[in-house]
Motif scaffolding. Sequence first.
Motif, PDB file in Angstrom:
ATOM      1  N   ASP A 192       0.835  -1.225   0.000  1.00 32.08           N
ATOM      2  CA  ASP A 192       0.000   0.000   0.000  1.00 32.08           C
ATOM      3  C   ASP A 192       0.864   1.268   0.000  1.00 32.08           C
ATOM      4  O   ASP A 192       0.369   2.361  -0.274  1.00 32.08           O
ATOM      5  CB  ASP A 192      -0.961   0.004   1.196  1.00 32.08           C
ATOM      6  CG  ASP A 192      -0.275  -0.017   2.559  1.00 32.08           C
ATOM      7  OD1 ASP A 192       0.977  -0.096   2.616  1.00 32.08           O
ATOM      8  OD2 ASP A 192      -0.985   0.038   3.588  1.00 32.08           O
ATOM      9  N   GLU A 193       2.177   1.121   0.299  1.00 29.07           N
ATOM     10  CA  GLU A 193       3.030   2.317   0.394  1.00 29.07           C
ATOM     11  C   GLU A 193       3.198   3.022  -0.946  1.00 29.07           C
ATOM     12  O   GLU A 193       3.617   4.176  -0.988  1.00 29.07           O
ATOM     13  CB  GLU A 193       4.401   1.953   0.972  1.00 29.07           C
ATOM     14  CG  GLU A 193       4.300   1.378   2.360  1.00 29.07           C
ATOM     15  CD  GLU A 193       5.597   1.450   3.151  1.00 29.07           C
ATOM     16  OE1 GLU A 193       6.521   2.160   2.745  1.00 29.07           O
ATOM     17  OE2 GLU A 193       5.666   0.787   4.191  1.00 29.07           O
ATOM     18  N   VAL A 194       2.881   2.330  -2.051  1.00 28.60           N
ATOM     19  CA  VAL A 194       2.993   2.984  -3.374  1.00 28.60           C
ATOM     20  C   VAL A 194       2.046   4.171  -3.479  1.00 28.60           C
ATOM     21  O   VAL A 194       2.263   5.080  -4.272  1.00 28.60           O
ATOM     22  CB  VAL A 194       2.714   2.008  -4.546  1.00 28.60           C
ATOM     23  CG1 VAL A 194       3.706   0.865  -4.558  1.00 28.60           C
ATOM     24  CG2 VAL A 194       1.280   1.480  -4.500  1.00 28.60           C
ATOM     25  N   SER A 244      10.624   2.173  -5.276  1.00 28.29           N
ATOM     26  CA  SER A 244      11.082   0.999  -6.024  1.00 28.29           C
ATOM     27  C   SER A 244       9.925   0.017  -6.248  1.00 28.29           C
ATOM     28  O   SER A 244       9.818  -0.589  -7.316  1.00 28.29           O
ATOM     29  CB  SER A 244      12.263   0.318  -5.311  1.00 28.29           C
ATOM     30  OG  SER A 244      11.853  -0.278  -4.102  1.00 28.29           O
ATOM     31  N   LYS A 245       9.055  -0.122  -5.264  1.00 24.69           N
ATOM     32  CA  LYS A 245       7.903  -1.022  -5.434  1.00 24.69           C
ATOM     33  C   LYS A 245       6.931  -0.437  -6.470  1.00 24.69           C
ATOM     34  O   LYS A 245       6.380  -1.161  -7.303  1.00 24.69           O
ATOM     35  CB  LYS A 245       7.174  -1.244  -4.098  1.00 24.69           C
ATOM     36  CG  LYS A 245       7.939  -2.038  -3.058  1.00 24.69           C
ATOM     37  CD  LYS A 245       8.215  -3.477  -3.439  1.00 24.69           C
ATOM     38  CE  LYS A 245       6.976  -4.338  -3.466  1.00 24.69           C
ATOM     39  NZ  LYS A 245       7.328  -5.783  -3.713  1.00 24.69           N
ATOM     40  N   ALA A 246       6.741   0.891  -6.427  1.00 24.63           N
ATOM     41  CA  ALA A 246       5.845   1.536  -7.401  1.00 24.63           C
ATOM     42  C   ALA A 246       6.386   1.322  -8.807  1.00 24.63           C
ATOM     43  O   ALA A 246       5.641   0.998  -9.744  1.00 24.63           O
ATOM     44  CB  ALA A 246       5.725   3.028  -7.091  1.00 24.63           C
ATOM     45  N   SER A 247       7.700   1.482  -8.947  1.00 29.31           N
ATOM     46  CA  SER A 247       8.328   1.305 -10.255  1.00 29.31           C
ATOM     47  C   SER A 247       8.112  -0.126 -10.759  1.00 29.31           C
ATOM     48  O   SER A 247       7.746  -0.344 -11.933  1.00 29.31           O
ATOM     49  CB  SER A 247       9.816   1.623 -10.120  1.00 29.31           C
ATOM     50  OG  SER A 247      10.465   1.344 -11.311  1.00 29.31           O
ATOM     51  N   ALA A 248       8.310  -1.088  -9.877  1.00 27.65           N
ATOM     52  CA  ALA A 248       8.100  -2.490 -10.268  1.00 27.65           C
ATOM     53  C   ALA A 248       6.651  -2.706 -10.707  1.00 27.65           C
ATOM     54  O   ALA A 248       6.390  -3.357 -11.725  1.00 27.65           O
ATOM     55  CB  ALA A 248       8.449  -3.411  -9.096  1.00 27.65           C
ATOM     56  N   LEU A 290      -9.276   6.501   2.488  1.00 23.25           N
ATOM     57  CA  LEU A 290      -8.722   5.147   2.349  1.00 23.25           C
ATOM     58  C   LEU A 290      -8.074   5.026   0.980  1.00 23.25           C
ATOM     59  O   LEU A 290      -8.501   5.679   0.029  1.00 23.25           O
ATOM     60  CB  LEU A 290      -9.853   4.107   2.432  1.00 23.25           C
ATOM     61  CG  LEU A 290     -10.670   4.030   3.731  1.00 23.25           C
ATOM     62  CD1 LEU A 290     -11.873   3.111   3.531  1.00 23.25           C
ATOM     63  CD2 LEU A 290      -9.817   3.508   4.884  1.00 23.25           C
ATOM     64  N   PHE A 291      -7.058   4.160   0.863  1.00 19.81           N
ATOM     65  CA  PHE A 291      -6.482   3.865  -0.457  1.00 19.81           C
ATOM     66  C   PHE A 291      -7.409   2.888  -1.184  1.00 19.81           C
ATOM     67  O   PHE A 291      -7.745   1.822  -0.646  1.00 19.81           O
ATOM     68  CB  PHE A 291      -5.128   3.156  -0.325  1.00 19.81           C
ATOM     69  CG  PHE A 291      -4.026   3.963   0.317  1.00 19.81           C
ATOM     70  CD1 PHE A 291      -3.739   5.266  -0.102  1.00 19.81           C
ATOM     71  CD2 PHE A 291      -3.228   3.392   1.308  1.00 19.81           C
ATOM     72  CE1 PHE A 291      -2.680   5.975   0.475  1.00 19.81           C
ATOM     73  CE2 PHE A 291      -2.182   4.101   1.882  1.00 19.81           C
ATOM     74  CZ  PHE A 291      -1.908   5.392   1.463  1.00 19.81           C
ATOM     75  N   THR A 292      -7.786   3.250  -2.423  1.00 18.83           N
ATOM     76  CA  THR A 292      -8.513   2.286  -3.264  1.00 18.83           C
ATOM     77  C   THR A 292      -7.578   1.876  -4.403  1.00 18.83           C
ATOM     78  O   THR A 292      -6.492   2.440  -4.559  1.00 18.83           O
ATOM     79  CB  THR A 292      -9.785   2.899  -3.881  1.00 18.83           C
ATOM     80  OG1 THR A 292      -9.389   3.826  -4.892  1.00 18.83           O
ATOM     81  CG2 THR A 292     -10.654   3.592  -2.842  1.00 18.83           C
ATOM     82  N   GLU A 293      -8.035   0.972  -5.236  1.00 22.60           N
ATOM     83  CA  GLU A 293      -7.220   0.492  -6.362  1.00 22.60           C
ATOM     84  C   GLU A 293      -6.972   1.596  -7.386  1.00 22.60           C
ATOM     85  O   GLU A 293      -6.086   1.467  -8.225  1.00 22.60           O
ATOM     86  CB  GLU A 293      -7.890  -0.711  -7.048  1.00 22.60           C
ATOM     87  CG  GLU A 293      -7.823  -2.010  -6.253  1.00 22.60           C
ATOM     88  CD  GLU A 293      -8.849  -2.123  -5.138  1.00 22.60           C
ATOM     89  OE1 GLU A 293      -9.658  -1.175  -4.946  1.00 22.60           O
ATOM     90  OE2 GLU A 293      -8.855  -3.158  -4.438  1.00 22.60           O
ATOM     91  N   THR A 294      -7.775   2.672  -7.338  1.00 17.88           N
ATOM     92  CA  THR A 294      -7.581   3.749  -8.328  1.00 17.88           C
ATOM     93  C   THR A 294      -6.875   4.967  -7.735  1.00 17.88           C
ATOM     94  O   THR A 294      -6.698   5.972  -8.422  1.00 17.88           O
ATOM     95  CB  THR A 294      -8.924   4.187  -8.942  1.00 17.88           C
ATOM     96  OG1 THR A 294      -9.790   4.559  -7.881  1.00 17.88           O
ATOM     97  CG2 THR A 294      -9.552   3.083  -9.766  1.00 17.88           C
ATOM     98  N   THR A 295      -6.459   4.882  -6.482  1.00 15.06           N
ATOM     99  CA  THR A 295      -5.683   5.980  -5.895  1.00 15.06           C
ATOM    100  C   THR A 295      -4.391   6.157  -6.688  1.00 15.06           C
ATOM    101  O   THR A 295      -3.731   5.154  -7.035  1.00 15.06           O
ATOM    102  CB  THR A 295      -5.345   5.666  -4.417  1.00 15.06           C
ATOM    103  OG1 THR A 295      -6.562   5.463  -3.698  1.00 15.06           O
ATOM    104  CG2 THR A 295      -4.553   6.801  -3.774  1.00 15.06           C
ATOM    105  N   ALA A 296      -4.039   7.417  -6.989  1.00 15.60           N
ATOM    106  CA  ALA A 296      -2.822   7.664  -7.784  1.00 15.60           C
ATOM    107  C   ALA A 296      -1.575   7.281  -6.979  1.00 15.60           C
ATOM    108  O   ALA A 296      -1.530   7.480  -5.760  1.00 15.60           O
ATOM    109  CB  ALA A 296      -2.761   9.136  -8.165  1.00 15.60           C
ATOM    110  N   TYR A 297      -0.585   6.751  -7.677  1.00 16.98           N
ATOM    111  CA  TYR A 297       0.674   6.415  -7.014  1.00 16.98           C
ATOM    112  C   TYR A 297       1.391   7.705  -6.610  1.00 16.98           C
ATOM    113  O   TYR A 297       1.460   8.664  -7.382  1.00 16.98           O
ATOM    114  CB  TYR A 297       1.571   5.599  -7.966  1.00 16.98           C
ATOM    115  CG  TYR A 297       1.267   4.124  -7.973  1.00 16.98           C
ATOM    116  CD1 TYR A 297      -0.026   3.655  -7.769  1.00 16.98           C
ATOM    117  CD2 TYR A 297       2.273   3.181  -8.171  1.00 16.98           C
ATOM    118  CE1 TYR A 297      -0.300   2.294  -7.766  1.00 16.98           C
ATOM    119  CE2 TYR A 297       2.008   1.817  -8.175  1.00 16.98           C
ATOM    120  CZ  TYR A 297       0.714   1.378  -7.972  1.00 16.98           C
ATOM    121  OH  TYR A 297       0.443   0.029  -7.965  1.00 16.98           O
ATOM    122  N   ASP A 298       1.980   7.693  -5.389  1.00 13.45           N
ATOM    123  CA  ASP A 298       2.650   8.896  -4.883  1.00 13.45           C
ATOM    124  C   ASP A 298       3.674   8.482  -3.817  1.00 13.45           C
ATOM    125  O   ASP A 298       3.604   8.926  -2.669  1.00 13.45           O
ATOM    126  CB  ASP A 298       1.571   9.826  -4.281  1.00 13.45           C
ATOM    127  CG  ASP A 298       2.135  11.184  -3.917  1.00 13.45           C
ATOM    128  OD1 ASP A 298       3.222  11.543  -4.409  1.00 13.45           O
ATOM    129  OD2 ASP A 298       1.483  11.887  -3.111  1.00 13.45           O
TER     130      ASP A 298
END
Length: 350
Positions: A134-136, A161-165, A145-153
């Motif tokens: 969820d840290e992405v 690094s996890k977001a990049s992967a 809350l974080f949903t599946e469509t929350t923008a990466y930040d």
Amino acid sequence: MNKQNVLITGGAGFIGSHVVRLFVNTYPEYHIYNLDALTYAGNLENLIDVQDQPNYTFIKGDITNEDFINELFQTHKFDKVIHLAAESHVDRSIEDPLAFVKTNVIGTMVLLNAFKACYHSNFENKLFYHISTDEVYGTLGETGLFTETTAYDPNSPYSASKASADHFVRAYGETYGLPYIISNCSNNYGAYQFPEKLIPLFINNILNKKELPVYGDGNYTRDWLFVEDHAKAIDVVFHKGVLGETYNIGGFNEWKNIDLVSLLCKQMDDKLGNKEGTSAQLITYVKDRPGHDLRYAIDASKIKKELGWTPTVTFEEGLDKTIDWYLNNKDWLNNVTTGAYQDYYKKQYK
Ligand code: NAD
Ligand code: DAU
């Protein structure tokens, strides 16, 4: 019928060992290959109970080693991959970000390339399941809350690094038609977690009557999930998830760090027969983590509604089981806290 070959990377780590155990014991029709470099965080003692099962093979190796990984895929023709191998600790990523890019980004790409090369676009009944965090999504304020469509930040080198992967996995799906699923989970806790993360670190320190270093004012919030519930969620996503989809996994269980630590201290005092308040006296507020995310909280309604998964273990129960496991496995704890761990501890908490 031929057995399906399932590759689990990072299976000697904390979450990976629970996933390996669950899959080896539940699915004799799969052959489970556990690929792990056995870094400081990987430990074959986590898997003693399954190591001799006929449907299990351990392979020591590094996911960043291209030749080795390509050959491994050509040899075993893995039908499905569950990719957990990673550098996973935020504090270490602040000290050595490049190590996180190497394993989490390059390592993931090496696996994607090997998987792609193995099937030449003929991906029928194949799956690359990428385990993320969820840290992405960065940090939340006091609400939301974080949903599946929350923008990466992402804010830490680990989460970047996890977001990049995650981006590369999706890009391989779009560009090459690679069949993938991603899940993003909140903070896990339970047996076999390396004592650099909050809960096992504090259990170990209470046992050794050492200070409990709470970062900043302790008012940071995390959403805690019992690791066996995460392993079950991974099982559900692996079998019922829709290709190309993302699933958020969380515990519906937010705790401010200081409240969690106070509960942990109380439960430890009860179990150790200490006078009430003994462990809490060890709480020490220390310098904050740079870039410390204020709050994570997952909206796990998609996986609940679409795949029927919900957590089964309450936090009180899970914490109780976790403490009991560490109290009953002091040898495991002693084995992982000698040598390099002492050097890490001195450097991190100097
Ligand atoms: P961990 O650090 O306990 O285990 C990581 C494992 O990966 C170790 O066994 C290690 O030896 C192995 N590994 C590291 N580098 C490798 C490499 N180059 N090649 C092969 N193996 C390598 O981590 P964990 O807490 O079990 O997390 C597992 C996965 O789940 C990670 O991808 C992490 O980002 C993700 N995740 C963790 C949490 C959490 O709370 N722990 C929450 C959400 C997502
Ligand atoms: O949210 C999922 C993530 O949870 C995973 O992706 C990571 O792999 C995992 O390490 C975890 O990251 P956190 O940074 O949230 O976990 P950690 O246990 O390191 O810290 C939890 C909280 O406790 C955080 O707010 C920092 C604080 N903390 C941590 C340590 C180690 C302290 O106050 N003192 C400490 O000594």
